[in-house]
Design a protein around this motif. Structure first.
Motif, PDB file in Angstrom:
ATOM      1  N   ALA A 128       0.850  -1.199   0.000  1.00 53.08           N
ATOM      2  CA  ALA A 128       0.000   0.000   0.000  1.00 53.08           C
ATOM      3  C   ALA A 128       0.878   1.238   0.000  1.00 53.08           C
ATOM      4  CB  ALA A 128      -0.902   0.001   1.231  1.00 53.08           C
ATOM      5  N   ILE A 129       0.331   2.313  -0.498  1.00 47.43           N
ATOM      6  CA  ILE A 129       1.038   3.595  -0.487  1.00 47.43           C
ATOM      7  C   ILE A 129       0.895   4.189   0.905  1.00 47.43           C
ATOM      8  CG2 ILE A 129       1.134   5.905  -1.484  1.00 47.43           C
ATOM      9  CD1 ILE A 129      -0.125   4.608  -4.038  1.00 47.43           C
ATOM     10  N   ALA A 130       2.012   4.480   1.537  1.00 48.26           N
ATOM     11  CA  ALA A 130       1.999   5.016   2.893  1.00 48.26           C
ATOM     12  C   ALA A 130       1.226   6.335   2.937  1.00 48.26           C
ATOM     13  CB  ALA A 130       3.426   5.224   3.393  1.00 48.26           C
ATOM     14  N   GLY A 131       0.221   6.400   3.814  1.00 48.17           N
ATOM     15  CA  GLY A 131      -0.563   7.619   3.997  1.00 48.17           C
ATOM     16  C   GLY A 131      -1.749   7.753   3.072  1.00 48.17           C
ATOM     17  N   ASP A 132      -1.893   6.878   2.111  1.00 46.59           N
ATOM     18  CA  ASP A 132      -2.994   6.972   1.139  1.00 46.59           C
ATOM     19  C   ASP A 132      -4.216   6.235   1.686  1.00 46.59           C
ATOM     20  OD1 ASP A 132      -4.518   7.389  -1.123  1.00 46.59           O
ATOM     21  OD2 ASP A 132      -3.525   5.824  -2.283  1.00 46.59           O
ATOM     22  N   VAL A 133      -4.983   6.904   2.523  1.00 50.02           N
ATOM     23  CA  VAL A 133      -6.106   6.295   3.220  1.00 50.02           C
ATOM     24  C   VAL A 133      -7.235   5.928   2.256  1.00 50.02           C
ATOM     25  CG1 VAL A 133      -7.838   6.662   5.037  1.00 50.02           C
ATOM     26  CG2 VAL A 133      -5.511   7.525   5.334  1.00 50.02           C
ATOM     27  N   ASN A 134      -7.526   6.775   1.281  1.00 52.53           N
ATOM     28  CA  ASN A 134      -8.636   6.500   0.362  1.00 52.53           C
ATOM     29  C   ASN A 134      -8.196   5.770  -0.914  1.00 52.53           C
ATOM     30  OD1 ASN A 134      -7.328   8.569  -0.930  1.00 52.53           O
ATOM     31  ND2 ASN A 134      -9.102   9.909  -1.090  1.00 52.53           N
ATOM     32  N   ARG A 135      -6.937   5.408  -1.015  1.00 50.86           N
ATOM     33  CA  ARG A 135      -6.369   4.620  -2.118  1.00 50.86           C
ATOM     34  C   ARG A 135      -6.560   5.237  -3.500  1.00 50.86           C
ATOM     35  NH1 ARG A 135      -6.754  -1.464  -1.892  1.00 50.86           N
ATOM     36  NH2 ARG A 135      -5.092  -1.047  -3.338  1.00 50.86           N
ATOM     37  N   ASP A 136      -6.372   6.566  -3.578  1.00 52.54           N
ATOM     38  CA  ASP A 136      -6.422   7.229  -4.884  1.00 52.54           C
ATOM     39  C   ASP A 136      -5.018   7.516  -5.426  1.00 52.54           C
ATOM     40  OD1 ASP A 136      -5.571   9.304  -3.257  1.00 52.54           O
ATOM     41  OD2 ASP A 136      -7.133  10.709  -3.874  1.00 52.54           O
ATOM     42  N   ILE A 137      -4.000   6.946  -4.836  1.00 51.40           N
ATOM     43  CA  ILE A 137      -2.560   7.044  -5.073  1.00 51.40           C
ATOM     44  C   ILE A 137      -1.943   8.388  -4.722  1.00 51.40           C
ATOM     45  CG2 ILE A 137      -2.637   5.255  -6.864  1.00 51.40           C
ATOM     46  CD1 ILE A 137      -1.558   7.438  -8.802  1.00 51.40           C
ATOM     47  N   TYR A 138      -2.709   9.294  -4.172  1.00 50.60           N
ATOM     48  CA  TYR A 138      -2.173  10.590  -3.736  1.00 50.60           C
ATOM     49  C   TYR A 138      -2.316  10.707  -2.222  1.00 50.60           C
ATOM     50  CZ  TYR A 138      -2.682  11.540  -8.691  1.00 50.60           C
ATOM     51  OH  TYR A 138      -2.597  11.456 -10.048  1.00 50.60           O
ATOM     52  N   VAL A 139      -1.316  11.227  -1.566  1.00 50.49           N
ATOM     53  CA  VAL A 139      -1.401  11.503  -0.138  1.00 50.49           C
ATOM     54  C   VAL A 139      -1.641  13.002  -0.020  1.00 50.49           C
ATOM     55  CG1 VAL A 139      -0.205  11.413   2.071  1.00 50.49           C
ATOM     56  CG2 VAL A 139       0.147   9.595   0.386  1.00 50.49           C
ATOM     57  N   ASN A 140      -2.863  13.362   0.431  1.00 46.16           N
ATOM     58  CA  ASN A 140      -3.229  14.768   0.498  1.00 46.16           C
ATOM     59  C   ASN A 140      -4.234  14.999   1.636  1.00 46.16           C
ATOM     60  OD1 ASN A 140      -5.673  13.769  -0.578  1.00 46.16           O
ATOM     61  ND2 ASN A 140      -5.043  14.244  -2.667  1.00 46.16           N
ATOM     62  N   MET A 141      -4.821  16.168   1.657  1.00 44.88           N
ATOM     63  CA  MET A 141      -5.760  16.523   2.726  1.00 44.88           C
ATOM     64  C   MET A 141      -6.991  15.631   2.739  1.00 44.88           C
ATOM     65  SD  MET A 141      -4.456  18.667   4.697  1.00 44.88           S
ATOM     66  CE  MET A 141      -5.875  19.093   5.667  1.00 44.88           C
ATOM     67  N   ARG A 142      -7.377  15.077   1.619  1.00 43.18           N
ATOM     68  CA  ARG A 142      -8.524  14.163   1.604  1.00 43.18           C
ATOM     69  C   ARG A 142      -8.266  12.965   2.523  1.00 43.18           C
ATOM     70  NH1 ARG A 142      -8.880  14.683  -4.704  1.00 43.18           N
ATOM     71  NH2 ARG A 142     -10.196  16.521  -4.841  1.00 43.18           N
ATOM     72  N   ASP A 143      -7.018  12.480   2.514  1.00 43.73           N
ATOM     73  CA  ASP A 143      -6.655  11.366   3.388  1.00 43.73           C
ATOM     74  C   ASP A 143      -6.709  11.782   4.858  1.00 43.73           C
ATOM     75  OD1 ASP A 143      -5.916   9.379   1.303  1.00 43.73           O
ATOM     76  OD2 ASP A 143      -4.401  10.887   0.831  1.00 43.73           O
ATOM     77  N   VAL A 144      -6.242  12.975   5.142  1.00 41.24           N
ATOM     78  CA  VAL A 144      -6.259  13.480   6.522  1.00 41.24           C
ATOM     79  C   VAL A 144      -7.699  13.602   7.012  1.00 41.24           C
ATOM     80  CG1 VAL A 144      -5.688  15.454   8.003  1.00 41.24           C
ATOM     81  CG2 VAL A 144      -4.063  14.684   6.254  1.00 41.24           C
ATOM     82  N   ILE A 145      -8.563  14.185   6.206  1.00 42.93           N
ATOM     83  CA  ILE A 145      -9.973  14.370   6.592  1.00 42.93           C
ATOM     84  C   ILE A 145     -10.641  13.011   6.815  1.00 42.93           C
ATOM     85  CG2 ILE A 145     -12.225  15.147   5.755  1.00 42.93           C
ATOM     86  CD1 ILE A 145     -10.631  17.464   4.346  1.00 42.93           C
ATOM     87  N   LEU A 146     -10.427  12.076   5.909  1.00 45.71           N
ATOM     88  CA  LEU A 146     -11.033  10.751   6.033  1.00 45.71           C
ATOM     89  C   LEU A 146     -10.543  10.035   7.300  1.00 45.71           C
ATOM     90  CD1 LEU A 146     -12.985   8.872   4.542  1.00 45.71           C
ATOM     91  CD2 LEU A 146     -11.012   7.934   3.336  1.00 45.71           C
ATOM     92  N   LEU A 147      -9.261  10.134   7.574  1.00 51.64           N
ATOM     93  CA  LEU A 147      -8.708   9.505   8.764  1.00 51.64           C
ATOM     94  C   LEU A 147      -9.258  10.148  10.040  1.00 51.64           C
ATOM     95  CD1 LEU A 147      -6.820   7.414   9.960  1.00 51.64           C
ATOM     96  CD2 LEU A 147      -4.958   9.075   9.768  1.00 51.64           C
TER      97      LEU A 147
END
Length: 159
Positions: A128-147
Protein backbone atom coordinates in the motif's frame (compact mmCIF):
# COMPACT_ATOMS: atom_id res chain seq x y z
CA UNK A 1 46.68 26.16 -39.83
CA UNK A 2 43.01 26.57 -40.85
CA UNK A 3 42.92 22.89 -41.73
CA UNK A 4 44.00 21.90 -38.17
CA UNK A 5 41.65 24.40 -36.55
CA UNK A 6 38.71 23.09 -38.60
CA UNK A 7 39.58 19.50 -37.67
CA UNK A 8 39.83 20.43 -33.96
CA UNK A 9 36.47 22.24 -34.00
CA UNK A 10 34.81 19.35 -35.84
CA UNK A 11 36.32 16.84 -33.37
CA UNK A 12 35.17 18.87 -30.37
CA UNK A 13 31.66 19.19 -31.85
CA UNK A 14 31.52 15.41 -32.42
CA UNK A 15 32.59 14.64 -28.84
CA UNK A 16 30.03 17.11 -27.48
CA UNK A 17 27.22 15.57 -29.54
CA UNK A 18 28.09 12.04 -28.48
CA UNK A 19 28.25 13.06 -24.83
CA UNK A 20 24.76 14.52 -24.64
CA UNK A 21 21.69 12.47 -23.81
CA UNK A 22 19.62 11.76 -26.89
CA UNK A 23 16.30 11.83 -25.03
CA UNK A 24 14.20 14.91 -24.51
CA UNK A 25 13.75 16.14 -20.96
CA UNK A 26 10.72 14.28 -19.61
CA UNK A 27 8.63 14.16 -16.46
CA UNK A 28 6.92 11.06 -15.06
CA UNK A 29 3.85 10.85 -12.86
CA UNK A 30 2.41 7.64 -11.41
CA UNK A 31 -1.29 7.62 -12.32
CA UNK A 32 -2.43 4.23 -10.98
CA UNK A 33 -1.07 1.62 -8.60
CA UNK A 34 -3.03 -1.60 -8.06
CA UNK A 35 -2.29 -5.00 -6.63
CA UNK A 36 -4.06 -8.07 -7.98
CA UNK A 37 -5.09 -11.05 -5.86
CA UNK A 38 -2.02 -12.99 -7.08
CA UNK A 39 0.27 -10.28 -5.60
CA UNK A 40 1.33 -8.71 -8.90
CA UNK A 41 1.35 -4.91 -8.77
CA UNK A 42 0.42 -2.96 -11.92
CA UNK A 43 1.68 0.60 -12.20
CA UNK A 44 0.59 3.08 -14.88
CA UNK A 45 2.47 6.30 -15.51
CA UNK A 46 2.16 9.38 -17.64
CA UNK A 47 5.27 10.76 -19.30
CA UNK A 48 5.90 14.03 -21.10
CA UNK A 49 8.02 14.44 -24.23
CA UNK A 50 9.01 10.79 -24.57
CA UNK A 51 10.07 9.02 -27.72
CA UNK A 52 9.55 5.40 -28.77
CA UNK A 53 12.89 4.24 -27.40
CA UNK A 54 12.58 5.87 -23.97
CA UNK A 55 14.42 3.81 -21.34
CA UNK A 56 12.70 3.57 -17.96
CA UNK A 57 14.40 2.54 -14.72
CA UNK A 58 12.39 1.27 -11.76
CA UNK A 59 14.28 1.23 -8.47
CA UNK A 60 13.13 0.34 -4.98
CA UNK A 61 15.05 0.59 -1.76
CA UNK A 62 14.30 0.78 1.92
CA UNK A 63 12.65 4.09 2.80
CA UNK A 64 15.59 5.35 4.84
CA UNK A 65 18.00 5.03 1.86
CA UNK A 66 17.48 8.39 0.13
CA UNK A 67 20.55 7.92 -2.05
CA UNK A 68 19.23 4.75 -3.75
CA UNK A 69 22.62 3.12 -3.27
CA UNK A 70 22.74 1.13 -0.03
CA UNK A 71 19.55 -0.88 0.39
CA UNK A 72 18.40 -1.44 -3.19
CA UNK A 73 16.02 -4.41 -3.20
CA UNK A 74 14.67 -4.18 -6.74
CA UNK A 75 15.86 -2.64 -9.99
CA UNK A 76 14.56 -3.09 -13.51
CA UNK A 77 15.19 -1.32 -16.80
CA UNK A 78 12.70 -1.47 -19.61
CA UNK A 79 11.74 0.18 -22.86
CA UNK A 80 7.97 0.26 -22.48
CA UNK A 81 5.44 0.73 -25.21
CA UNK A 82 4.42 4.37 -24.83
CA UNK A 83 0.96 5.24 -26.12
CA UNK A 84 -0.74 8.62 -25.65
CA UNK A 85 2.11 9.63 -23.30
CA UNK A 86 1.39 6.72 -20.93
CA UNK A 87 3.08 3.42 -20.15
CA UNK A 88 2.70 0.68 -17.57
CA UNK A 89 4.72 -2.07 -15.95
CA UNK A 90 4.25 -4.83 -13.38
CA UNK A 91 6.26 -6.25 -10.51
CA UNK A 92 5.79 -8.78 -7.72
CA UNK A 93 6.84 -7.26 -4.39
CA UNK A 94 6.76 -10.57 -2.52
CA UNK A 95 9.91 -11.49 -4.46
CA UNK A 96 11.98 -8.69 -2.88
CA UNK A 97 10.38 -7.11 0.18
CA UNK A 98 10.23 -7.90 3.87
CA UNK A 99 6.90 -7.67 5.65
CA UNK A 100 6.48 -4.63 7.88
CA UNK A 101 9.05 -2.43 6.13
CA UNK A 102 8.63 0.75 4.10
CA UNK A 103 10.13 1.15 0.65
CA UNK A 104 10.60 3.93 -1.89
CA UNK A 105 9.53 3.02 -5.41
CA UNK A 106 11.14 5.39 -7.92
CA UNK A 107 10.36 5.49 -11.64
CA UNK A 108 12.87 7.45 -13.72
CA UNK A 109 15.22 6.84 -16.61
CA UNK A 110 17.24 8.40 -19.38
CA UNK A 111 16.48 12.09 -19.75
CA UNK A 112 13.87 12.09 -16.97
CA UNK A 113 14.09 15.45 -15.21
CA UNK A 114 11.35 14.69 -12.67
CA UNK A 115 11.10 11.03 -11.68
CA UNK A 116 8.05 9.76 -9.82
CA UNK A 117 8.31 8.36 -6.31
CA UNK A 118 6.00 6.55 -3.92
CA UNK A 119 6.61 5.38 -0.38
CA UNK A 120 5.01 1.97 -0.07
CA UNK A 121 4.48 -0.31 2.91
CA UNK A 122 4.37 -4.09 2.63
CA UNK A 123 2.58 -6.24 5.21
CA UNK A 124 0.83 -9.62 5.12
CA UNK A 125 1.30 -10.01 1.36
CA UNK A 126 -0.23 -6.63 0.56
CA UNK A 127 1.48 -3.45 -0.61
CA UNK A 128 0.00 0.00 0.00
CA UNK A 129 1.04 3.59 -0.49
CA UNK A 130 2.00 5.02 2.89
CA UNK A 131 -0.56 7.62 4.00
CA UNK A 132 -2.99 6.97 1.14
CA UNK A 133 -6.11 6.29 3.22
CA UNK A 134 -8.64 6.50 0.36
CA UNK A 135 -6.37 4.62 -2.12
CA UNK A 136 -6.42 7.23 -4.88
CA UNK A 137 -2.56 7.04 -5.07
CA UNK A 138 -2.17 10.59 -3.74
CA UNK A 139 -1.40 11.50 -0.14
CA UNK A 140 -3.23 14.77 0.50
CA UNK A 141 -5.76 16.52 2.73
CA UNK A 142 -8.52 14.16 1.60
CA UNK A 143 -6.65 11.37 3.39
CA UNK A 144 -6.26 13.48 6.52
CA UNK A 145 -9.97 14.37 6.59
CA UNK A 146 -11.03 10.75 6.03
CA UNK A 147 -8.71 9.51 8.76
CA UNK A 148 -9.93 12.15 11.23
CA UNK A 149 -13.55 11.24 10.48
CA UNK A 150 -12.76 7.56 11.03
CA UNK A 151 -10.97 8.29 14.32
CA UNK A 152 -13.92 10.46 15.45
CA UNK A 153 -16.24 7.49 15.01
CA UNK A 154 -17.95 8.44 11.74
CA UNK A 155 -19.02 5.62 9.44
CA UNK A 156 -16.49 6.03 6.61
CA UNK A 157 -14.96 3.64 4.13
CA UNK A 158 -11.18 3.45 4.19
CA UNK A 159 -9.84 2.41 0.78
Amino acid sequence: MIKYLTAAVFGLFTVMCLGFNVYAASDIEITSFEQASDGVVSVSCSISDADDSQRITVVSCEADDETYTEDVVFIDQLTPEISDDTFSFEFTPADWVTSGKSYILRVGGDGITTPAELVVVYANGYIAIAGDVNRDIYVNMRDVILLRQYLAGYDVSLG
